[in-house]
Design a protein around this motif. Structure first.
Motif, PDB file in Angstrom:
ATOM      1  N   ARG A   1       9.737  17.303  18.812  1.00 53.97           N
ATOM      2  CA  ARG A   1       8.987  17.343  20.067  1.00 53.97           C
ATOM      3  C   ARG A   1       9.448  16.203  20.972  1.00 53.97           C
ATOM      4  O   ARG A   1       9.515  15.060  20.533  1.00 53.97           O
TER       5      ARG A   1
ATOM      6  N   GLU B   1      -3.731  16.995  12.730  1.00 57.62           N
ATOM      7  CA  GLU B   1      -3.239  16.683  14.073  1.00 57.62           C
ATOM      8  C   GLU B   1      -4.335  16.846  15.131  1.00 57.62           C
ATOM      9  O   GLU B   1      -4.358  16.109  16.107  1.00 57.62           O
TER      10      GLU B   1
ATOM     11  N   ARG C   1      -5.042  13.716  17.503  1.00 62.22           N
ATOM     12  CA  ARG C   1      -4.879  13.788  18.956  1.00 62.22           C
ATOM     13  C   ARG C   1      -6.205  13.735  19.690  1.00 62.22           C
ATOM     14  O   ARG C   1      -6.255  13.822  20.916  1.00 62.22           O
TER      15      ARG C   1
ATOM     16  N   ASP D   1       5.160  16.860   6.386  1.00 58.31           N
ATOM     17  CA  ASP D   1       4.089  17.390   7.239  1.00 58.31           C
ATOM     18  C   ASP D   1       4.364  18.832   7.661  1.00 58.31           C
ATOM     19  O   ASP D   1       3.467  19.527   8.122  1.00 58.31           O
TER      20      ASP D   1
ATOM     21  N   LYS E   1       1.455   7.730   8.452  1.00 61.60           N
ATOM     22  CA  LYS E   1       2.674   8.342   8.966  1.00 61.60           C
ATOM     23  C   LYS E   1       3.173   7.606  10.202  1.00 61.60           C
ATOM     24  O   LYS E   1       2.392   7.333  11.110  1.00 61.60           O
TER      25      LYS E   1
HETATM   26 MG    MG Z   1       4.421  15.614  14.653  1.00 57.48          MG
END
Ligand code: MG
Ligand code: ATP
Length: 369
Positions: free
Chosen positions: A11, A117, A121, A162, A209
């Motif tokens: 990304r 996630e 986020r 992941d 992470k």
């Molecule tokens: Mg990621």
């Protein structure tokens, strides 16, 4: 056996870091250099980045070239690998749309990476206030990832741990598609890094992470000075206060990085007091070994690995137009391959109205009775 087709992406939400390197980039370069594959694709997942950065298009746009620079810096070779930008392949959106029929909401909710996630986020439970809730696009990104992989009939996907749930979900989608519409798509296989440290490298803060979104990264493109500061302030063992105290290596980021980067030969070059990492760990665990010494050793190893990457990046930074040209050519090739798969998908799904001569004849017959 299907011919080997390798695929992965990243990304464009920031520069790439050493977590990406040990988790996937290092393996990609190795696979590239081994050869023996039909095609290898490495793509910049800007459309996926927009699922949680939809309000910050400039960030995504700026980072496309940063990620491309990092690819070239680690040694991906555009004459051997197709580098492309995800959003420029409309076939991916088309395939995702059809995949949405094959996945339930409950199945997406069970995807552990999506769960983590969503929390990371900060998408709230309540979306009564526009913008605070979970965008459908983000929630469904495993489906779009399945399209990324299957549009190119990838067999081999080198990624960090992941991504395991994503690959599992992709295999499910392929099986479902093939069982309903006939054998069309290829089941991919995940290629994980060799050890746990590389599968999910922690951040310099010791958090689970290293991630662009958590700001705990050592970037591939940063200078030796910038890296020095980060290594020296790395999280170690909070109970290891005096040098004489016994230290813990589990959960100690310095030792986890050593697990990911250190080879026996490094001791010969930089710290001949020990023969290998096991000996160093044993000493640290007994007590009598300070963190700073271990950090300096780690720094030397990282510099050895990163120096050629920094140098190559500097060279490519002088020729930005060439990078866009590489990506444009990559998009062209990726679209050709994608169009071929979509022809097969449409025909399998019986939505190939204008290609199927027999269909028109069949209708003619029906109405001429
Ligand atoms: Mg990621
Ligand atoms: P973001 O926070 O925007 O998700 P990220 O740092 O998690 O960014 P991605 O672009 O999501 O990076 O991941 C790209 C690839 O790098 C994936 O294959 C992923 O498994 C791998 N990867 C990312 N972070 C790590 C890490 N800390 N350790 C090992 N592999 C990693």
């Amino acid at each position: 056996m299907a011919e080997k087709i390798i695929l992965t992406g990243d990304r464009p939400t920031g520069r790439l870091h050493i977590g990406h390197y040990v988790g996937s980039l290092r393996r990609r370069v190795q696979l590239q250099n081994e050869g023996g594959y039909k095609d290898m694709f490495v793509f910049i997942a800007d459309a996926q980045a927009l699922t949680d950065n939809f309000d910050n298009p400039e960030k995504v746009r700026q980072n496309v070239v940063e990620v491309a620079l990092d690819y070239l810096a680690v040694g991906l070779d555009p004459s051997k690998v197709t580098l492309f930008i995800q959003s420029q392949i409309p076939e991916l959106a088309e395939l995702s749309f059809y995949f949405m029929n094959l996945v339930t909401v409950a199945r997406l909710q069970r995807n552990p990476t999506v769960k983590t996630e969503i929390k990371m986020r900060g998408f709230g439970e309540d979306d009564a206030v526009f913008g605070s809730g979970l965008p459908v696009g983000f929630f469904t990104y495993p489906i779009s990832q399945a399209a990324d992989i299957t549009l190119f009939k990838a067999t081999t996907v080198p990624v960090g741990a992941d991504q395991k749930p994503m690959l599992e979900q992709t295999v499910e989608i392929v099986r479902k598609f093939n069982s309903i519409y006939g054998d069309t798509l290829v089941e991919p296989e995940i290629v994980l890094p060799p050890n746990a440290a590389s599968q999910r490298l922690p951040g310099t803060d010791g958090k689970a992470k290293m991630s662009k979104s958590l700001g705990n990264c050592i970037y591939l493109g940063e200078t030796a000075d910038e890296m020095h500061k980060k290594v020296m302030s790395m999280y170690t063992d909070p109970q290891h206060i005096n040098v004489a105290d016994p230290g813990h290596v589990e959960g100690n980021a310095v030792f986890t990085y050593l697990d990911a980067f250190c080879r026996d030969e490094h001791f010969g070059r930089y710290w001949p007091d020990y023969a290998n990492l096991d000996e160093l760990k044993a000493h640290y665990q007994c007590g009598g070994l300070g963190d700073v010494k271990c950090k300096k050793f780690l720094e030397k190893i990282l510099n050895e690995e990163l120096e050629p990457i920094r140098a190559r990046r500097k060279e490519w930074e002088k020729d930005i137009p060439a990078i866009y040209e590489i990506l444009r050519k990559g998009v062209e090739h990726a679209r050709e391959v994608g169009a071929q798969t979509m022809d097969e998908v449409r025909s399998a799904m019986k939505i190939n109205y204008f290609q199927d001569k027999a269909l028109i004849e069949e209708q003619v017959r029906k109405y001429s009775l």
